[in-house]
Design a protein around this motif. Structure first.
Motif: not given
Length: 205
Positions: A1-15
Motif C-alpha cells: 500500500m502507498f499514500t500517493g505522497i511522492i518521496t523521490d523523482i527517479g531517472t530511468l537508467k536503462s530498459v
C-alpha cells in the motif's frame, strides 16, 4: 500500500527486453536518492503509480521487471531511458497517511487535455477511460502518476485537479504538457462501492 505522497523523482537508467522466454519480461533500472541499503530485494516501490518489485540493487540504483500485461495497461510501455519517474516506497505502520490509501494497481491511462496557470497553481484537465469514470467524483481522491490529488470537478469521463507550486516541483506533474498520458488509479473505496452496487443489481436486490 502507498499514500500517493511522492518521496523521490527517479531517472530511468536503462530498459532491457528479455527475449529468452516465450513471453519475456522487460527489466528497468532506476537511479534514485534513496538509501538502497534499506531497500530489500522483493520490496515494493510505486513508479508513477504502478507498484513494482525490486529484483536487484546497487548503491544508488535498483532494478525491477515489468510484465507485458503491465506494459499494455499503463504508460510504462512507452518509457525510455532518461525518463523522470515519481517514486514512493511502500507504506509502513509508522508512516503518516498524508494522502489517501493507494494500491499501486493502475486502473487506466488518462490524457492531459488542458493546462492553465492560475495564481501560482496549475489547473490540469484530464480525460479518463470510460470504464473508470464512475470512480472519479468532485472532492474525491484520485492518483495521477502516483500522486494523491483531490478532484476539483468531474463530468462524464473528464476531470480537473489543481497542483500547488510544491507539488509541481516535487513531482513530474509540473512538467506535463497537453497530450501527455498518465497512469490513473481511482479511490479504493469507489472500487468496492461499485462492485457492491453491481452485485446488488445483478441479484435483484
Amino acid at each position: 500500500m502507498f499514500t500517493g505522497i511522492i518521496t523521490d523523482i527517479g531517472t530511468l537508467k536503462s530498459v532491457t527486453r528479455d527475449t529468452g522466454g516465450e513471453w519475456g519480461d522487460t527489466r528497468m533500472d532506476v537511479s534514485c536518492i534513496y538509501d538502497t541499503s534499506t531497500i530489500d530485494i522483493g520490496a515494493s516501490i510505486s513508479h508513477a503509480g504502478a507498484c513494482m518489485t525490486v529484483i536487484e540493487k546497487g548503491p544508488d540504483w535498483y532494478a525491477f521487471e515489468v510484465s507485458d500485461e503491465s506494459l499494455s495497461k499503463t504508460t510504462m510501455g512507452d518509457w525510455k531511458e532518461g525518463r523522470k519517474i515519481n517514486l514512493e516506497r511502500a507504506l509502513t505502520g509508522a508512516d503518516e497517511l498524508g494522502g489517501h490509501l493507494v494500491t499501486g494497481h493502475v486502473d487506466g491511462v488518462g490524457t492531459l487535455t488542458s493546462r492553465e496557470e492560475i495564481a501560482g497553481s496549475i489547473k490540469l484537465d484530464f480525460s479518463a477511460p470510460d470504464h473508470i469514470a464512475f470512480g472519479i467524483a468532485p472532492k474525491g481522491s484520485i492518483t495521477v502518476d502516483g500522486v494523491s490529488l483531490t478532484v476539483n470537478d468531474a463530468s462524464g469521463s473528464t476531470f480537473s485537479v489543481n497542483i500547488i507550486p510544491h507539488t509541481a516541483q516535487a513531482t513530474t506533474l509540473g512538467g506535463l504538457q497537453v497530450g501527455d498520458e498518465v497512469n490513473l488509479e481511482i479511490d479504493l473505496i469507489a472500487r468496492y462501492v461499485a462492485r457492491y452496487l453491481g452485485h446488488m443489481k445483478a441479484s435483484g436486490a
